[in-house]
Design an enzyme around this catalytic site. Structure first.
Site, mmCIF file in Angstrom:
data_model
loop_
_atom_site.group_PDB
_atom_site.id
_atom_site.type_symbol
_atom_site.label_atom_id
_atom_site.label_comp_id
_atom_site.label_asym_id
_atom_site.label_seq_id
_atom_site.Cartn_x
_atom_site.Cartn_y
_atom_site.Cartn_z
ATOM 1 N N CYS A 189 2.898 -13.299 0.815
ATOM 2 C CA CYS A 189 2.345 -13.869 -0.424
ATOM 3 C C CYS A 189 3.398 -14.457 -1.362
ATOM 4 O O CYS A 189 3.253 -15.586 -1.835
ATOM 5 C CB CYS A 189 1.590 -12.803 -1.219
ATOM 6 N N GLY A 249 0.826 -1.216 0.000
ATOM 7 C CA GLY A 249 0.000 0.000 0.000
ATOM 8 C C GLY A 249 0.852 1.255 0.000
ATOM 9 O O GLY A 249 0.585 2.205 -0.747
ATOM 10 N N TYR A 260 -6.164 -18.424 6.869
ATOM 11 C CA TYR A 260 -5.431 -18.468 5.599
ATOM 12 C C TYR A 260 -4.035 -19.074 5.769
ATOM 13 O O TYR A 260 -3.627 -19.978 5.041
ATOM 14 C CB TYR A 260 -5.191 -17.039 5.092
ATOM 15 N N GLU A 272 -15.629 -24.496 -16.833
ATOM 16 C CA GLU A 272 -16.893 -24.486 -17.579
ATOM 17 C C GLU A 272 -18.081 -24.867 -16.692
ATOM 18 O O GLU A 272 -19.227 -24.541 -16.997
ATOM 19 C CB GLU A 272 -16.829 -25.388 -18.814
ATOM 20 N N GLU A 301 -2.623 -22.743 4.406
ATOM 21 C CA GLU A 301 -1.656 -22.681 3.296
ATOM 22 C C GLU A 301 -0.355 -23.397 3.673
ATOM 23 O O GLU A 301 0.175 -24.206 2.913
ATOM 24 C CB GLU A 301 -1.376 -21.226 2.924
ATOM 25 N N ARG A 304 -9.356 -24.000 17.620
ATOM 26 C CA ARG A 304 -10.250 -23.899 18.781
ATOM 27 C C ARG A 304 -11.711 -24.017 18.346
ATOM 28 O O ARG A 304 -12.586 -24.341 19.126
ATOM 29 C CB ARG A 304 -10.008 -22.591 19.517
ATOM 30 N N HIS A 310 -14.218 -26.221 -23.188
ATOM 31 C CA HIS A 310 -14.223 -27.644 -22.897
ATOM 32 C C HIS A 310 -12.917 -28.290 -23.328
ATOM 33 O O HIS A 310 -12.410 -27.956 -24.398
ATOM 34 C CB HIS A 310 -15.400 -28.293 -23.636
ATOM 35 N N ALA A 342 -8.271 -15.579 -2.546
ATOM 36 C CA ALA A 342 -7.862 -16.973 -2.746
ATOM 37 C C ALA A 342 -7.110 -17.454 -1.521
ATOM 38 O O ALA A 342 -6.486 -16.671 -0.813
ATOM 39 C CB ALA A 342 -6.950 -17.080 -3.962
ATOM 40 N N GLY A 369 -6.588 -21.799 12.183
ATOM 41 C CA GLY A 369 -7.226 -22.429 11.019
ATOM 42 C C GLY A 369 -7.578 -21.422 9.945
ATOM 43 O O GLY A 369 -8.508 -21.632 9.168
ATOM 44 N N LYS A 397 5.672 -17.382 0.163
ATOM 45 C CA LYS A 397 4.739 -18.495 0.410
ATOM 46 C C LYS A 397 4.360 -19.189 -0.894
ATOM 47 O O LYS A 397 4.404 -20.410 -1.001
ATOM 48 C CB LYS A 397 3.510 -17.941 1.134
ATOM 49 N N GLY A 440 -3.606 -15.079 13.519
ATOM 50 C CA GLY A 440 -3.998 -13.724 13.148
ATOM 51 C C GLY A 440 -2.841 -12.742 13.240
ATOM 52 O O GLY A 440 -1.765 -13.070 13.754
ATOM 53 N N ASP A 456 -3.076 -3.024 5.928
ATOM 54 C CA ASP A 456 -3.344 -3.894 7.088
ATOM 55 C C ASP A 456 -3.439 -3.116 8.394
ATOM 56 O O ASP A 456 -4.091 -3.557 9.337
ATOM 57 C CB ASP A 456 -2.236 -4.950 7.234
ATOM 58 N N THR A 478 -3.154 -7.765 -0.010
ATOM 59 C CA THR A 478 -2.304 -6.853 -0.775
ATOM 60 C C THR A 478 -3.067 -6.032 -1.822
ATOM 61 O O THR A 478 -2.931 -4.808 -1.865
ATOM 62 C CB THR A 478 -1.167 -7.663 -1.448
ATOM 63 N N THR A 526 5.379 -6.933 3.859
ATOM 64 C CA THR A 526 4.988 -8.300 4.203
ATOM 65 C C THR A 526 4.767 -9.143 2.958
ATOM 66 O O THR A 526 5.270 -10.264 2.851
ATOM 67 C CB THR A 526 3.690 -8.288 5.032
ATOM 68 N N CYS A 527 3.999 -8.646 2.015
ATOM 69 C CA CYS A 527 3.604 -9.471 0.873
ATOM 70 C C CYS A 527 4.829 -9.985 0.120
ATOM 71 O O CYS A 527 4.952 -11.173 -0.161
ATOM 72 C CB CYS A 527 2.704 -8.676 -0.066
HETATM 73 P P1 NDP Z 1 -6.803 -15.422 10.153
HETATM 74 O O1 NDP Z 1 -7.518 -14.316 10.814
HETATM 75 O O2 NDP Z 1 -7.142 -15.780 8.763
HETATM 76 O O3 NDP Z 1 -6.966 -16.727 11.039
HETATM 77 C C1 NDP Z 1 -6.601 -16.740 12.389
HETATM 78 C C2 NDP Z 1 -6.855 -18.121 12.948
HETATM 79 O O4 NDP Z 1 -6.292 -18.190 14.243
HETATM 80 C C3 NDP Z 1 -8.314 -18.474 13.075
HETATM 81 O O5 NDP Z 1 -8.474 -19.823 12.762
HETATM 82 C C4 NDP Z 1 -8.598 -18.217 14.552
HETATM 83 O O6 NDP Z 1 -9.581 -19.061 15.085
HETATM 84 C C5 NDP Z 1 -7.278 -18.620 15.167
HETATM 85 N N1 NDP Z 1 -7.001 -17.957 16.438
HETATM 86 C C6 NDP Z 1 -6.987 -16.643 16.722
HETATM 87 N N2 NDP Z 1 -6.624 -16.421 17.990
HETATM 88 C C7 NDP Z 1 -6.394 -17.638 18.531
HETATM 89 C C8 NDP Z 1 -5.989 -18.091 19.817
HETATM 90 N N3 NDP Z 1 -5.763 -17.229 20.804
HETATM 91 N N4 NDP Z 1 -5.853 -19.404 20.025
HETATM 92 C C9 NDP Z 1 -6.095 -20.283 19.029
HETATM 93 N N5 NDP Z 1 -6.485 -19.930 17.787
HETATM 94 C C10 NDP Z 1 -6.636 -18.616 17.550
HETATM 95 O O7 NDP Z 1 -5.267 -15.060 10.332
HETATM 96 P P2 NDP Z 1 -3.948 -15.580 9.616
HETATM 97 O O8 NDP Z 1 -2.891 -15.382 10.639
HETATM 98 O O9 NDP Z 1 -4.121 -16.924 9.012
HETATM 99 O O10 NDP Z 1 -3.760 -14.537 8.422
HETATM 100 C C11 NDP Z 1 -3.812 -13.128 8.665
HETATM 101 C C12 NDP Z 1 -4.409 -12.425 7.490
HETATM 102 O O11 NDP Z 1 -3.475 -12.393 6.432
HETATM 103 C C13 NDP Z 1 -5.637 -13.118 6.897
HETATM 104 O O12 NDP Z 1 -6.812 -12.743 7.540
HETATM 105 C C14 NDP Z 1 -5.616 -12.675 5.470
HETATM 106 O O13 NDP Z 1 -6.340 -11.494 5.343
HETATM 107 C C15 NDP Z 1 -4.140 -12.428 5.200
HETATM 108 N N6 NDP Z 1 -3.592 -13.518 4.355
HETATM 109 C C16 NDP Z 1 -4.061 -13.672 3.095
HETATM 110 C C17 NDP Z 1 -3.577 -14.673 2.284
HETATM 111 C C18 NDP Z 1 -4.116 -14.826 0.907
HETATM 112 O O14 NDP Z 1 -4.684 -13.872 0.388
HETATM 113 N N7 NDP Z 1 -3.993 -15.989 0.288
HETATM 114 C C19 NDP Z 1 -2.553 -15.610 2.749
HETATM 115 C C20 NDP Z 1 -2.152 -15.378 4.108
HETATM 116 C C21 NDP Z 1 -2.652 -14.368 4.872
HETATM 117 P P3 NDP Z 1 -11.167 -18.735 15.036
HETATM 118 O O15 NDP Z 1 -11.628 -19.071 13.671
HETATM 119 O O16 NDP Z 1 -11.719 -19.622 16.081
HETATM 120 O O17 NDP Z 1 -11.275 -17.268 15.376
#
Ligand code: NDP
Length: 460
Positions: free
Chosen positions: A48, A16, A177, A444, A181, A198, A439, A340, A175, A51, A261, A302, A310, A42-43
């Site tokens: 990105c 950005g 992104y 498709e 990945e 969780r 096809h 994605a 769980g 990765k 996160g 961000d 990004t 970061t990206c």
């Molecule tokens: P996300 O917000 O996508 O996922 C965070 C995960 O961590 C969730 O599963 C959440 O669980 C879990 N979580 C959060 N706090 C805790 C805790 N205290 N204990 C246990 N589990 C916890 O974050 P990411 O770190 O994966 O990625 C950050 C951001 O980066 C993404 O939101 C995305 O926008 C960006 N990104 C994009 C990509 C792409 O475009 N392909 C690739 C990588 C990152 P719950 O679901 O229960 O809240």
């Protein structure tokens, strides 16, 4: 002549910040960008790009095993992890050079060091102060880890991209992104991967059928998903670690990777002292034109914690420049942003998920039609790989406008990008149907799905 050293100082040379700085400079503004780490952000440096290079590397493993079904004999294969990391790093060096050149060629000064806001028009870098008419905060985010005993042993995506040794057994907490990945790429490269979440399922915020399909495909590929499970502590155990969960269960592994996160990078930037408002999570509060509570200070990407992608930061940067430097004010359009997940198989998605589309339609007294296709991709009829694809369209029943388009399966990100244009144009299901398919492709399916799911299935 302006009374300030610059018209714009941007703090943060990520996606950005670089885009906003160079576009502003192209309007004739005098611009500097402050960066304490590597230009690219970061990206390019920690997200990105590296990765995706590792995802490509991991997919050769599928290629080697799929090839046998097509008559190839593949000899012994072996991944040289240190060599992969070295070639990946060489590519990042090349990209950093390109980003530096982009700034130079656009007459943007690069101020090397940590930028701190001193007041509404002053930024300090390495003890030297610079005055500026406007300040743009584009400092991005940083992995956020929960405070549990032994968390210092955990790595994040920053370190996972540069491990000296390949982790044969890895536990990934989260769980989202990043978790899915990295789980996919380490699993394909041969690691024993356990995800701990969780919640009841991965990828919160995605369509339920996407979540279920991807979780099934990941489990079929050998990834263990421990659901509704909370990590209590991490302990050192020999050369590796022991992850203790609530209850008595423990998992032994070589690395513990937290992907829980990312938090906005606003600590120690002098923002609150200057009068900028932050959310409890530390994100900069901005209006629709990215303006903070201090009229000369702006923020995007961000660090404002809207959508951490990004291309979103880049588009926010362009909306900011149109508004502040081109006299054509416009807010950013956040509707129908495609996204994605480079899981294995990958996810592509644009528009509303079924639950939110239904809730919106029901508020207006309507409903949605759901079209879904699950199939074994043609390639796997010969490869023998037990992998399936799922495609889903969500259509507003009254207007017949396609409001959601989702896919799990090979090439999903490449396929869904194009359908993003259709959704942005407000295409109807009839217009999808009138489009001739290519096809034989998986794509498709999106223009040949004719039978909607029965209504009674939709309320589940
Ligand atoms: P996300 O917000 O996508 O996922 C965070 C995960 O961590 C969730 O599963 C959440 O669980 C879990 N979580 C959060 N706090 C805790 C805790 N205290 N204990 C246990 N589990 C916890 O974050 P990411 O770190 O994966 O990625 C950050 C951001 O980066 C993404 O939101 C995305 O926008 C960006 N990104 C994009 C990509 C792409 O475009 N392909 C690739 C990588 C990152 P719950 O679901 O229960 O809240």
């Amino acid at each position: 002549m302006s009374k300030f050293d610059y018209d714009l100082i941007t703090i943060g040379a990520g996606s950005g910040g670089v885009r906003a700085s160079r576009m502003a400079s192209q309007t004739g503004a005098r611009v500097a960008v402050v960066e304490e780490s590597r230009v690219g952000g970061t990206c390019v440096m920690r997200g990105c790009v590296p990765k995706k290079l590792l995802v490509y590397a991991s997919q050769f493993a599928h290629g080697f095993s799929d090839a046998k079904g097509f008559g190839w004999s593949v000899g012994e294969t072996k991944l040289d992890w240190p060599q992969l990391i070295a070639t990946k790093n060489a590519e990042l060096d090349r990209l950093e050079g390109i980003y530096g050149r982009i700034l130079r060629e656009n007459n943007v000064d690069h101020l090397d060091g940590r930028g701190v806001v001193k007041d509404a028009h002053t930024v300090e870098v390495n003890g030297k102060t610079y005055t500026t008419e406007k300040i743009l905060i584009a400092t991005g985010g940083w992995p956020h880890l929960p405070d549990i005993p032994g968390i210092e042993h955990a790595i994040t995506s920053n370190e996972a991209l540069d491990l000296e040794e390949f982790p044969e057994r890895i536990v990934i907490v989260g769980g989202g992104y990043i978790a899915v990945e990295f789980a996919g790429l380490f699993n394909s490269m041969g690691a024993d991967v356990t995800i701990i979440i969780r919640a009841g399922n991965i990828l919160r915020g995605f369509d339920e059928d996407i979540r279920d399909t991807l979780a099934q495909e990941m489990e079929k590929a050998g990834i263990t998903i421990n659901r509704e499970c909370v990590v209590r502590s991490i302990e050192k155990e020999g050369d590796g670690y022991s992850v203790r969960m609530h209850g008595t269960e423990t998992i032994s592994c070589d690395q513990v990777f937290y992907a829980t996160g990312r938090a906005p990078n606003t600590k120690g930037l002098g923002l609150e002292e200057a009068g900028v408002e932050l959310t409890p999570k530390g994100a900069v509060v901005v209006d629709e034109y990215f303006q903070t509570a201090v009229p000369s200070i702006f923020a995007l990407g961000d660090v404002i914690d809207r959508i951490q992608l990004t291309p979103v930061a880049i588009n926010e940067g362009m909306a900011f420049v149109d508004t502040q430097f081109k006299n054509t004010p416009r807010p950013m359009d956040y509707d129908n942003i495609p996204a994605a997940v480079f899981s294995q198989p990958p996810v592509g998605t644009v528009g509303l998920m079924e639950a939110e589309a239904r809730a919106i339609a029901k508020e207006k007294g309507g409903d949605v039609d759901i079209y879904m296709s699950r199939f074994r991709p043609m390639k796997h009829t010969l490869s023998g790989r037990d992998s399936h694809a799922m495609m889903k369209l969500i259509v507003d029943r009254e207007s017949q406008i396609v409001v959601g388009c989702h896919m799990v399966g090979d090439d999903a990100p490449e396929i869904v990008q194009g359908f993003g244009v259709a959704l942005k144009c407000g295409a109807t299901k009839q217009q999808f149907d009138a489009t001739v398919g290519i096809h034989p492709t998986a794509a498709e399916e999106f223009v040949t799905m004719r039978d909607k799911l029965p209504d009674h299935d939709e309320d589940v």
